[in-house]
Design a protein around this motif. Structure first.
Motif, short mmCIF file in Angstrom:
data_model
loop_
_atom_site.label_atom_id
_atom_site.label_comp_id
_atom_site.label_asym_id
_atom_site.label_seq_id
_atom_site.Cartn_x
_atom_site.Cartn_y
_atom_site.Cartn_z
N GLY A 174 36.99 -22.15 32.84
CA GLY A 174 38.22 -22.45 32.14
C GLY A 174 38.07 -23.41 30.98
O GLY A 174 38.89 -24.30 30.80
N TYR A 175 37.03 -23.24 30.18
CA TYR A 175 36.82 -24.18 29.09
C TYR A 175 37.92 -24.12 28.04
O TYR A 175 38.20 -25.12 27.39
CB TYR A 175 35.46 -23.91 28.42
CG TYR A 175 34.31 -24.41 29.24
CD1 TYR A 175 34.51 -25.37 30.21
CD2 TYR A 175 33.02 -23.94 29.04
CE1 TYR A 175 33.45 -25.83 30.98
CE2 TYR A 175 31.97 -24.39 29.80
CZ TYR A 175 32.18 -25.34 30.77
OH TYR A 175 31.15 -25.79 31.53
N GLU A 176 38.54 -22.94 27.88
CA GLU A 176 39.59 -22.86 26.87
C GLU A 176 40.77 -23.72 27.29
O GLU A 176 41.43 -24.34 26.45
CB GLU A 176 40.01 -21.40 26.67
CG GLU A 176 38.88 -20.58 26.06
CD GLU A 176 39.28 -19.16 25.76
OE1 GLU A 176 40.47 -18.84 25.83
OE2 GLU A 176 38.39 -18.35 25.46
N LYS A 177 41.05 -23.76 28.59
CA LYS A 177 42.14 -24.61 29.08
C LYS A 177 41.74 -26.07 29.03
O LYS A 177 42.52 -26.92 28.61
CB LYS A 177 42.47 -24.19 30.52
CG LYS A 177 43.67 -24.89 31.12
CD LYS A 177 44.96 -24.29 30.64
CE LYS A 177 46.17 -24.93 31.32
NZ LYS A 177 47.41 -24.48 30.68
N LYS A 211 39.89 -20.84 21.08
CA LYS A 211 39.43 -19.54 21.60
C LYS A 211 37.92 -19.52 21.41
O LYS A 211 37.42 -19.68 20.30
CB LYS A 211 40.10 -18.41 20.82
CG LYS A 211 39.41 -17.06 20.95
CD LYS A 211 39.53 -16.45 22.32
CE LYS A 211 38.58 -15.26 22.44
NZ LYS A 211 38.46 -14.80 23.83
N ILE A 212 37.23 -19.36 22.53
CA ILE A 212 35.77 -19.32 22.45
C ILE A 212 35.33 -17.87 22.42
O ILE A 212 35.58 -17.11 23.36
CB ILE A 212 35.14 -20.04 23.66
CG1 ILE A 212 35.65 -21.48 23.73
CG2 ILE A 212 33.63 -20.01 23.55
CD1 ILE A 212 35.31 -22.17 25.01
N ARG A 213 34.71 -17.49 21.33
CA ARG A 213 34.22 -16.12 21.22
C ARG A 213 32.73 -16.20 21.53
O ARG A 213 31.92 -16.62 20.72
CB ARG A 213 34.44 -15.60 19.80
CG ARG A 213 34.15 -14.14 19.60
CD ARG A 213 32.73 -13.92 19.16
NE ARG A 213 32.53 -12.53 18.76
CZ ARG A 213 31.57 -11.76 19.21
NH1 ARG A 213 30.71 -12.23 20.07
NH2 ARG A 213 31.44 -10.54 18.78
N SER A 214 32.39 -15.85 22.76
CA SER A 214 30.98 -15.97 23.13
C SER A 214 30.31 -14.61 23.02
O SER A 214 30.94 -13.57 23.21
CB SER A 214 30.86 -16.53 24.54
OG SER A 214 31.55 -15.71 25.43
N LEU A 216 25.17 -15.97 32.14
CA LEU A 216 26.45 -15.87 32.83
C LEU A 216 27.47 -16.86 32.27
O LEU A 216 28.63 -16.53 32.11
CB LEU A 216 26.25 -16.10 34.32
CG LEU A 216 26.65 -14.93 35.18
CD1 LEU A 216 28.14 -14.75 35.13
CD2 LEU A 216 25.99 -13.65 34.75
N GLY A 217 27.02 -18.05 31.95
CA GLY A 217 27.94 -19.04 31.41
C GLY A 217 28.55 -18.58 30.10
O GLY A 217 29.65 -18.99 29.73
N ASP A 218 27.83 -17.71 29.41
CA ASP A 218 28.29 -17.22 28.13
C ASP A 218 29.29 -16.08 28.32
O ASP A 218 30.06 -15.77 27.42
CB ASP A 218 27.08 -16.75 27.32
CG ASP A 218 27.35 -16.77 25.84
OD1 ASP A 218 27.99 -17.73 25.39
OD2 ASP A 218 26.92 -15.84 25.15
N ILE A 219 29.28 -15.46 29.49
CA ILE A 219 30.29 -14.44 29.77
C ILE A 219 31.54 -15.10 30.33
O ILE A 219 32.65 -14.86 29.88
CB ILE A 219 29.76 -13.42 30.80
CG1 ILE A 219 28.49 -12.75 30.30
CG2 ILE A 219 30.81 -12.36 31.09
CD1 ILE A 219 27.87 -11.85 31.33
N ASP A 220 31.32 -15.95 31.32
CA ASP A 220 32.46 -16.47 32.06
C ASP A 220 33.11 -17.68 31.39
O ASP A 220 34.28 -17.94 31.62
CB ASP A 220 32.00 -16.87 33.47
CG ASP A 220 31.92 -15.67 34.37
OD1 ASP A 220 32.19 -14.57 33.87
OD2 ASP A 220 31.59 -15.81 35.55
N ARG A 221 32.39 -18.39 30.61
CA ARG A 221 32.91 -19.56 29.90
C ARG A 221 33.63 -20.54 30.81
O ARG A 221 34.83 -20.58 30.88
CB ARG A 221 33.81 -19.13 28.76
CG ARG A 221 33.09 -18.22 27.79
CD ARG A 221 33.94 -17.99 26.60
NE ARG A 221 35.15 -17.36 26.95
CZ ARG A 221 35.41 -16.07 26.79
NH1 ARG A 221 34.53 -15.30 26.26
NH2 ARG A 221 36.56 -15.57 27.14
#
Lengths: 219, 345, 387
Positions: C67-70, C347-350, C382-387
């Motif tokens: 939930g990095y965007e939050k 918004k994180i566009r990974s 995975l961290g880059d997918i799930d953020r």
């Protein structure tokens, strides 16, 4: 894209202006407004009904073959402020202010935004659309860009925006039984409700010295 | 060249006990050597690391520590597993391994049984392990295990054929199926009139040796043919549900079989216990023979493990293509050429 | 698992159960992951198999969604960099750069030239640290165990260099709005040259050991072919799209705000679009990254590393999207600011999210062993997918 730091930033951006006028021509009434920051970036806002048409026009008429991302913004400020119980770096926002929109303005609470690119010219464009407050719903972009699939699922679960024509609008990240739309501003940051953010103070007490007096500073 | 003859007369039970103990040593000693030398040390060297260093000098006692560790672990049986078959499977694999060692001669008078069709017996009993693997995969009630076991079966059946055909060349040249006879044929033979080093069949049967090694690699389910294990696809294939002692038995089975197949290759192609320059009937060979054989086992196993540590793995269909379209035609051609030359010279 | 997936899964199980009764051959549902050796992380893929052929594949994510965007909405701008460090954890410095650049664009601050050049060097070092792990890992996925140890061995030296500058091996948190936290330590430039020579040797080794291996070629050539138009529509980026023949690299084609455009290097593409092409392009990219870092070391200008920025950073109202060519592909941040201490929305566009979204399309009809080859080659974290 050039940097803002470019000293002699052009005041007119031919390529991006052309992009906007192509969209105006393609969408007609569906085009609401556009904003060009010369040499930097371009935004357009379209009507929700023209959302898919905008995608198709960008792909077919503007050479924007590269799908970058699709997401949404909730413009209604959070009633919880920064959601911390001790504000050391700013006053707590308790009363949510009125809605203020960003670039290209807005009219409603939810705005869906997407970004596409032209890999040949290197230009990118951000498209936005206001969604009706009573029913945040918009056409799916999958017919225009196949990659919109997962992005729309994410926007659906995070913001509660539904996409008409999406074949498989199910949770992507969240568990199946999850209720609520976490990225909406009125969704509290639950972790903060349970425990205040430890980063708010620099020194966290070590276990055992609750008064932190006899040990001295062991941080 | 009879069975074990000693200066003292032994009762039957004493002889049996000695054979059992020697058999156990003959299986486990090469296996342990291979695990320590190759799995622990050579692999570490190739991968820029030290490998085990703590248990004993240079980690030489690590193997015992590992065995102790596995023996302490719980023997877990999955709930839906077919318990009897699941538990029996490792034994079936081990039986195949122990039967293989029977026919390998360690010296002019050193062998467990002297059967006329020695190599035939060896190739036959080596197939038993397939049944064990299939049992393990089926009884585990796990999809990964099942896929692994089916892959193993398809693979082992496909590679039996080149294995047998590769040996045929040796048999034709030696004129016997008896393992001791094959060693003798190499010790006493001569290559085109030059008899200084005997006639190790690796020189005349080099193609057969190469095919034999490739097929052995597949029989052992080692990379590049380790699809039944395929840890990045099937977790560990038919071994997935095994733990503790039963996993250890599979593990021993794998390396002991590697050792014994190396011994077979050494016997068939490198002259077995014989070293050039000595009289093959010399009693000395009953003492140094096993050591010479062990040295040759290590040589062959080096090749096998070298491939194992560096190569990626094939896909199922590529593996079958290799067996049916390349190895089998090649080994048939080898047999024909050997037969023709045998008749001509 | 979502409800429909749950239902589909139960239905598939029921279908499997019928096999025993009717003795017909029917498909099998196999869960690859979330704990599976091939998924390096917690990606889960539900595959329907017919024999060993994949009928349908459905990736399931979210086991690591943080939930990095939050979270970014309640953290001040400097605090956000500690979060985004953890997105692509193998090349973590590169994650900070686009965020900082976006914030700088909104604040109309420019980092001094020296900071820009050091950023470029560290950016490319994190690319090396990230991608050489892929070069070894791809071989592991295909069953060769040795190359990954070489990768870890040489990655160590790169991490040492990153640590020498930033103090962090995994999460440097070194980039600041307006420049960098610190200057380079003494002797770093010379040491880095030695490390780059090692990396070049490593690339040669990989070319011999992996890319030149017949079995590797047999396993990757014509496997997982992505045509250029499909790749673009799914938003594939980085080496994945260049391996499909699209000559597009943000480092060259847009001014990301780093020093790449002042340097002499080459963008590699490959026409095939298969797993091998993706491996090959990445191999060349590591070599190019070495070239870039070397030129950076030669040309770092003198001067300060930090521009004048206020102590408490308030970013003026506005929206900005900045993307950079990160190790895994295009990574961008869309920042909406309302002139406060914290961003209003990030918004994180990974890269990996888009790169993996093509897998259901790619996996249809392939064999299980190829699933692994195809999953490994777009190279996701995975961290880059799930953020």
């Amino acid at each position: 894209m050039d940097t803002v730091d470019d000293v002699e930033a052009p005041t007119v951006d031919v390529a991006r202006d052309a992009l906007v006028s192509t969209l105006v021509e393609a969408l007609g009434d569906g085009f609401v407004t556009g904003e060009v920051h010369p040499g930097v970036d371009v935004w357009v806002r379209v009507a929700a009904d023209s959302w898919l048409a905008a995608g198709v026009a960008l792909r077919d008429r503007c050479g924007m073959s590269y799908f970058n991302f699709l997401s949404a913004i909730d413009w209604k400020p959070s009633p919880y402020g920064r959601d911390m119980d001790a504000q050391v770096d700013g006053p707590e926002v308790s009363e949510p202010g009125p809605m203020e929109w960003g670039t290209t303005g807005g009219e409603t609470r939810f705005q869906v935004l997407a970004r596409v690119h032209d890999p040949v010219s290197g230009l990118g464009i951000t498209v936005k659309a206001d969604l009706p407050d009573d029913r945040p719903e918009v056409d799916s972009w999958i017919p225009a860009y196949a990659g919109a699939d997962w992005h729309e699922r994410e926007a659906w679960e995070m913001f509660g925006i539904s996409f008409r024509g999406h074949p498989n609008l199910v949770h992507l990240y969240l568990p199946g039984a999850f209720e609520g739309n976490p990225l909406r501003k009125d969704y509290p940051l639950l972790a903060r409700r349970i425990k205040p953010w430890p980063g708010i103070v620099d020194v966290e007490l070590m276990p055992g010295d609750d008064e932190a007096s006899e040990e001295g500073d062991d941080a | 060249m009879n069975t074990l003859t000693l200066a003292v007369e032994l009762a039957h039970w004493q002889q049996t006990t000695i054979r059992a103990v020697v058999g156990l040593v003959a299986v486990l000693l090469p296996a342990g050597t291979l695990v320590y030398l190759f799995l622990f040390k050579m692999m570490s060297f190739m991968q820029s690391r030290l490998g085990p260093m703590e248990a004993g000098p240079y980690g030489s006692l690590q193997l015992l520590a590992e065995v102790g560790k596995f023996l302490q672990k719980e023997d877990i049986v999955p709930e839906n597993a077919d318990r009897i078959v699941f538990k029996a499977a490792p034994f079936v694999v081990l039986v195949s391994t122990f039967l293989l060692v029977l026919v390998i001669p360690g010296g002019p008078d050193l062998m467990f049984i002297d059967v006329d069709t020695g190599i035939f017996l060896a190739l036959a009993v080596s197939s038993i392990s397939v049944i064990g693997i299939l049992m393990a995969g089926w009884a585990s009630a796990s999809k990964y295990s099942l896929l692994g076991a089916l892959r193993a079966t398809g693979q082992l059946i496909a590679y039996e054929l080149p294995l047998v055909l590769a040996v045929m060349g040796v048999v034709i040249q030696a004129g016997t199926l008896n393992m001791q006879g094959i060693v003798m044929a190499q010790a006493e033979g001569e290559i085109f009139g030059f008899g200084g080093i005997g006639s190790p069949f690796i020189i005349t049967q080099f193609l057969g040796f190469a095919i034999f090694l490739i097929a052995v690699q597949a029989e052992l389910t080692q990379p590049p043919f380790d699809m039944p294990i395929a840890e990045s696809e099937l977790v560990t294939g038919y071994l997935t549900e095994y733990s503790g002692m039963r996993f250890l038995m599979f593990f021993i089975g794998e390396f002991a079989t590697a050792g014994i197949f190396s011994a077979l290759a050494a016997t068939l192609f490198l002259g077995g216990w014989y070293v050039p320059g000595l009289d093959p009937t010399d009693n000395l060979f009953n003492v140094i023979g096993p050591m010479v054989l062990l040295g040759k086992i290590v040589l062959v196993a080096f090749l096998i493990f070298w491939f194992r540590f560096t190569y990626p793995r094939f896909r199922e269909d590529q593996l079958q293509t290799l067996a049916w379209k390349v190895l089998i035609p090649l080994s048939l051609a080898n047999i024909i050429a050997t037969g023709v030359l045998k008749v001509v010279f | 698992m979502t409800d429909t997936q749950q239902i589909a899964y139960i239905a598939a199980q029921a279908a499997d159960a019928r096999v025993n009764v009717e003795l017909e051959t029917e498909g099998m549902t196999l869960n690859i992951g979330p704990q599976h050796p091939a998924t390096h992380g917690t990606l889960r893929i539900i595959v329907r198999l017919d024999g060993e052929r994949v009928v349908a594949a459905e990736p399931v994510m979210g086991y690591m969604h943080r939930g990095y965007e939050k979270l970014a909405e309640v953290r001040t701008y400097p605090q956000v960099t500690t979060l985004v460090n953890r997105i692509d954890w193998l090349g973590s410095f590169a994650n900070e750069v686009p965020f900082i650049l976006a914030a700088e664009r909104l604040m109309e601050v420019e980092a001094p030239p020296r900071a820009r050049w050091i950023r470029t060097a560290l950016f490319e070092l994190s690319r090396i640290a990230n991608v050489i792990l892929f070069l070894g890992d791809m071989a592991v996925q295909l069953g060769a165990v040795t190359p990954v140890f070489f990768a870890f061995r040489d990655r160590e030296f790169v991490l040492n260099q990153i640590e020498a500058v930033t103090g962090g091996r995994f999460h440097p948190n070194f980039d600041r709005i307006g420049g960098l936290k610190d200057d380079l330590p003494k002797g770093w430039i010379e040491e880095t040259r030695g490390v780059l020579a090692r990396i070049r040797t490593f690339c040669d080794e990989m070319e011999d050991l992996v890319a030149g291996n017949e079995i590797f070629e047999a396993r990757t050539r014509n496997i997982g072919v992505v045509p250029a138009d499909i790749g673009l529509a799914y938003g594939l980026s980085g080496a994945n799209i260049r391996a499909s023949g699209v000559d597009w690299d943000l480092r060259r084609d847009s001014d990301m705000g780093l020093a790449h455009r002042e340097l002499d290097w080459k963008v590699w593409t490959h026409p095939d679009g298969d797993s091998f092409a993706r491996y090959w392009v990445r191999l060349q990219e590591v070599r190019e990254a070495c070239t870039i870092v070397e030129q950076c070391l030669d040309g770092i200008p003198s001067g300060p590393v930090m521009a004048k920025v206020p102590r408490i950073i308030k970013v003026p109202a506005g929206e900005a999207y900045v993307e950079t060519e990160n190790p895994l592909g295009v990574m961008g941040y869309y920042i909406v600011s309302k002139g406060e201490l914290v961003p209003y929305r990030v918004k994180i566009r990974s890269a990996s999210f888009n790169n993996v979204s093509i897998t259901p399309w790619l996996l249809e009809g392939v064999y299980v062993p190829d699933v692994i080859s195809i999953l490994a080659s777009p190279y996701f974290i995975l961290g880059d997918i799930d953020r």
